[in-house]
Design a protein around this motif. Structure first.
Motif, short mmCIF file in Angstrom:
data_model
loop_
_atom_site.label_atom_id
_atom_site.label_comp_id
_atom_site.label_asym_id
_atom_site.label_seq_id
_atom_site.Cartn_x
_atom_site.Cartn_y
_atom_site.Cartn_z
N LEU A 1 -10.27 0.34 0.60
CA LEU A 1 -9.34 -0.43 1.42
C LEU A 1 -7.92 0.08 1.24
O LEU A 1 -7.16 0.20 2.20
CB LEU A 1 -9.42 -1.91 1.05
CG LEU A 1 -8.45 -2.84 1.78
CD1 LEU A 1 -8.73 -2.84 3.28
CD2 LEU A 1 -8.51 -4.25 1.21
N PHE A 2 -7.55 0.38 -0.01
CA PHE A 2 -6.21 0.91 -0.27
C PHE A 2 -5.98 2.19 0.50
O PHE A 2 -4.93 2.37 1.15
CB PHE A 2 -6.02 1.15 -1.76
CG PHE A 2 -4.90 2.11 -2.06
CD1 PHE A 2 -3.58 1.75 -1.81
CD2 PHE A 2 -5.16 3.39 -2.54
CE1 PHE A 2 -2.54 2.64 -2.05
CE2 PHE A 2 -4.13 4.28 -2.78
CZ PHE A 2 -2.81 3.91 -2.53
N LEU A 3 -6.92 3.14 0.45
CA LEU A 3 -6.75 4.42 1.15
C LEU A 3 -6.57 4.19 2.65
O LEU A 3 -5.71 4.80 3.28
CB LEU A 3 -7.95 5.32 0.89
CG LEU A 3 -8.08 5.92 -0.52
CD1 LEU A 3 -9.42 6.62 -0.67
CD2 LEU A 3 -6.94 6.88 -0.78
N SER A 4 -7.40 3.33 3.20
CA SER A 4 -7.32 3.05 4.63
C SER A 4 -5.98 2.42 4.99
O SER A 4 -5.33 2.82 5.97
CB SER A 4 -8.47 2.11 5.03
OG SER A 4 -8.35 1.71 6.38
N ALA B 1 0.83 -1.21 0.00
CA ALA B 1 0.00 0.00 0.00
C ALA B 1 0.86 1.26 0.00
O ALA B 1 0.58 2.22 -0.74
CB ALA B 1 -0.93 -0.01 1.21
N LEU B 2 1.92 1.26 0.80
CA LEU B 2 2.78 2.44 0.87
C LEU B 2 3.44 2.73 -0.47
O LEU B 2 3.46 3.87 -0.94
CB LEU B 2 3.86 2.23 1.93
CG LEU B 2 3.57 2.78 3.33
CD1 LEU B 2 4.68 2.41 4.29
CD2 LEU B 2 3.39 4.30 3.29
N LEU B 3 3.99 1.70 -1.10
CA LEU B 3 4.68 1.95 -2.36
C LEU B 3 3.71 2.44 -3.42
O LEU B 3 3.99 3.41 -4.14
CB LEU B 3 5.40 0.69 -2.83
CG LEU B 3 6.30 0.92 -4.06
CD1 LEU B 3 7.65 0.24 -3.89
CD2 LEU B 3 5.62 0.44 -5.34
N GLY B 4 2.54 1.80 -3.52
CA GLY B 4 1.57 2.25 -4.52
C GLY B 4 1.11 3.67 -4.28
O GLY B 4 0.95 4.46 -5.22
#
Length: 728
Positions: free
Chosen positions: A710-713, A618-621
């Protein structure tokens, strides 16, 4: 290096009796090839799965610091001291005192620490686990832990093995007449072996693969596989004191020690105890704990010669004590070193060491077990190095002539050795924590805790400053992502990104960084209570919130405040220089000084930040679509709207509309399949999230139509984890 063919191993595996774990449906037959065997080039993600809370028998909510704080500390020390002189028949104490053995255990528990990646050290009690438990340099330290077991059993969860091993060293020194600086508890036990790179060698005590162009490979610190520091016989058992001195500076230097500390530690450590080499190891010594038969119950190095212990003990192969009073602190080590002339000889085990030329000195040391026997003092090649090397000699002679200065130097060096990886002083627990703060503890003044209203005002001020989302995110990440979970160094607290050496690191784009810090400094001046450290983190949060709004999402990035601002005088420039990233996959940054390929450096960085696989993903994206690459590079920014926080990186990475081809050593071009037009560029650390099957499984979750929320969270949670990692 010889490697059997896959077919040969597979055939061999097929002939083994499939001993399955009882009741386990998914157990693997012993000897069966693993995925890593079949596909050795696949990226190894195992380091991001270690230390699962399910391995901890005390559970996720266990608070070790709270437990240790309840202990009757003086009673604990008394119990350890009683153990030191309670000699056991199964492993009798040298001269009736286990102090030398316990000091060695504490030293070897802490001494694996290395500055380049902060790994190793006493925290976690890793000496209990293989490979450290079975390294040749740790021979017979399994006995030290068994001797301490009644104490550990008595205090249970309230005293970790990690703390107990270090405290046993302190109590031993004090029991033998030395005054330590004190002790800090707080080292919680690990329950799994760390996934640490100790070198390429496939045999113990070899070093043929850890030198590249004459330089010891980074991040390693020990000169041979299976050693803590250096070979005491000299490099590759070559009795050359000057060459040994060179190894000592290299190895100890990579463990955060300078010349004065090296001399103090060697002289102080060898003032007490002895080496053990009564027989040739090949004639007597059985396998190490990791290879010992099950009936040995975790013991290793079983000795079949004579008694198997006492005067027949075989550990390093080097035999003898350095001083005439090996259970009492004195200046005799340095006195012997300088007053006597020394000649080479071999121990009964065949190890190379030194003894006095004057034969009258050969009967001045009492034997550890036979009352009627007297022995010569000994020196190792690394001891003679303190006399022969000009730099070491100058320090050693000063200590010899000024014993009180020697005592003080050893006390400081011992405290640093045994506490270097415990992190900031704020993590120290117990009644014997020294009042003095040392520069190697990376001191930071206390900051102010801000109200939610203050934080909200500062976010607005930052967004009105003209600073862009990528600038705010890059600066916050550059500040916080220096944190290393391995030794709790770095991080946003202290705002050392505004100080040398961090402000000048190439990865931080010094020119842009100076402009950002200037504008943040103006805001800080207008809002007196906020530290620059907090303001940098607040700016990153404001940038992320703005980027989410650009994508049509309203999110709040909560900020914990209270960080302080360090000064240049509080910052050891040389010590902090090792934190400079040679690669940071989250900023798509990679240099030729990196010691692993880009994708492996990604995993290494994520591990040092304490991230899980989903958090890393998630962080890298998120960093890519926020435009957070170093120097604003476009590789991996798989979106047409940089600075907008959405799941576009994953969507565009996984789409079949594009086809990727290699355009450089680690760079790639994505072209539209229909038109052939180049759409995006990427690096190997971008494409690995579509190539590696396990990483792709997570990327698909975020790329799905229902995955953006979900990605944002997950991104915000992972971001905050990095921003707050150094707050205690």
């Amino acid at each position: 290096m010889f490697k059997p063919s896959r077919l040969a191993v597979a055939v061999a595996a097929a002939t083994l009796t499939p001993l399955l774990l009882a009741g386990s449906v998914n157990a693997t037959p012993i000897g069966a090839p693993t995925n890593k065997f079949w596909w050795p080039e696949q990226l190894d993600l195992s380091s991001l799965r270690v230390h699962d809370v399910r391995s901890n028998p005390y559970g996720a909510d266990f608070d070790y610091v709270a437990e240790f704080s309840k202990v009757d500390y003086q009673a604990l020390k008394n119990d350890i001291e009683t153990t030191l002189t309670n000699s056991q028949d199964w492993w009798p104490a040298d001269w009736g005192h286990y102090g030398g053995l316990m000091i060695r255990m504490a030293w070897h528990s802490a001494g694996t620490y290395r500055v380049h990646d902060g790994r190793g050290g006493a925290d976690g009690g890793q000496l209990r686990f293989d490979p450290l438990n079975s390294w040749p340099d740790n021979g017979n330290l399994d006995k030290a832990r068994r001797l301490l077991w009644p104490v550990k059993q008595k205090y249970g969860r309230s005293v970790s093995w990690a703390d107990l091993m270090i405290l046993a060293g302190n109590v031993s020194l004090e029991s033998m007449g030395f005054q330590t600086l004190g002790f800090a508890g707080g080292r919680a036990d690990d329950w799994e072996a760390d996934e640490v790179y100790w070198g390429k060698e496939t045999s113990m005590l070899s070093n043929e693969e850890r030198y590249e162009g004459g330089e010891l490979e980074r991040p390693l610190a020990a000169v041979q596989m299976g050693l803590i520091y250096v070979n005491p016989e000299g490099p590759n058992a070559n009795m050359d004191p000057l060459a040994a001195a060179q190894d000592m500076r290299e190895s100890f230097g990579r463990m955060a020690m300078n010349d004065e500390e090296i001399v103090a530690l060697v002289a102080g450590g060898h003032t007490l105890g002895k080496g053990h080499g009564a027989h040739k190891p090949a004639d007597c010594v059985g396998p190490e704990p990791g290879a010992a038969p099950i009936e040995e119950q975790g013991f290793g190095w079983k000795n079949s010669c004579g008694k198997g212990h006492s005067e027949d003990t075989v550990t390093s192969g080097l035999e003898g004590a350095w001083t005439q009073t090996p259970t009492a602190w004195s200046i005799l080590y340095l006195d012997n070193l300088f007053r006597m002339d020394w000649e080479q000889h071999t121990s009964p085990a065949g190890a190379h060491q030194w003894r006095p030329v004057d034969k009258r000195m050969h009967e001045i040391v009492p034997d550890a077990h036979i009352a009627s026997r007297r022995n010569p003092p000994v020196m190792f090649t690394t001891d003679i190095a303190l006399k022969e090397d000009p730099g070491f000699r100058a320090v050693a002679e000063r200590f010899w002539k000024n014993p009180e200065e020697f005592d003080a130097a050893f006390a400081r060096a011992w405290f640093k050795l045994t506490h270097r990886d415990l992190g900031p002083r704020a993590r120290y627990v117990g009644p014997e924590v020294p009042e003095e703060t040392y520069i190697w503890q990376d001191p930071v003044p206390e900051g102010n805790t801000l109200s939610d209203r203050d934080v909200a005002k500062l976010k607005k001020a930052v967004l009105k400053s003209g600073l862009t989302v990528p600038q705010l995110v890059r600066t916050a990440w550059a500040s916080a992502s220096t944190y290393r979970e391995s030794d709790m160094r770095g991080g946003a607290n202290g705002a050392r990104i505004a100080l040398a050496p961090q402000k000048d690191w190439a990865v931080n784009n010094p020119q842009e960084l100076a402009q950002v810090l200037s504008k943040l400094g103006a805001i800080q001046a207008d809002h007196g209570k906020v530290s620059l450290a907090d303001l940098i983190v607040i700016g990153g949060a404001a940038g992320i919130e703005q980027a989410a709004r650009e994508a049509g999402h309203k999110i709040d990035v909560l900020v914990t405040t209270g960080r302080g601002d360090a000064t240049q005088e509080m910052t050891d420039v040389v010590s902090f220089a090792v934190l400079e990233p040679k690669a940071d996959a989250f900023r798509n940054y990679y240099t030729g000084e990196a010691y692993m390929p880009p994708t492996e450096m990604l995993i290494d960085k994520a591990d040092l930040l304490g991230l899980t696989i989903p958090e890393m993903t998630a962080l890298l994206g998120g960093m890519r679509v926020l435009g957070a690459n170093a120097d604003g590079a476009t590789a991996g920014v798989l979106t047409d709207n940089p600075g907008t926080l959405n799941n576009a990186f994953f969507v565009n990475l996984l789409t079949m509309d594009n086809e990727w081809s290699k355009s450089g050593e680690a760079t790639y071009i994505g072209r539209n399949r229909a038109t052939g037009k180049a759409v995006y560029t990427a690096t190997s650390v971008d494409l690995i999230f579509g190539s590696n099957s396990e990483l792709r499984a997570v990327a698909e979750t975020y790329a799905s139509n229902d995955g953006e929320a979900l990605f944002l969270s997950d991104f915000v949670a992972a971001w905050n984890k990095v921003m707050e990692a150094d707050l205690y």
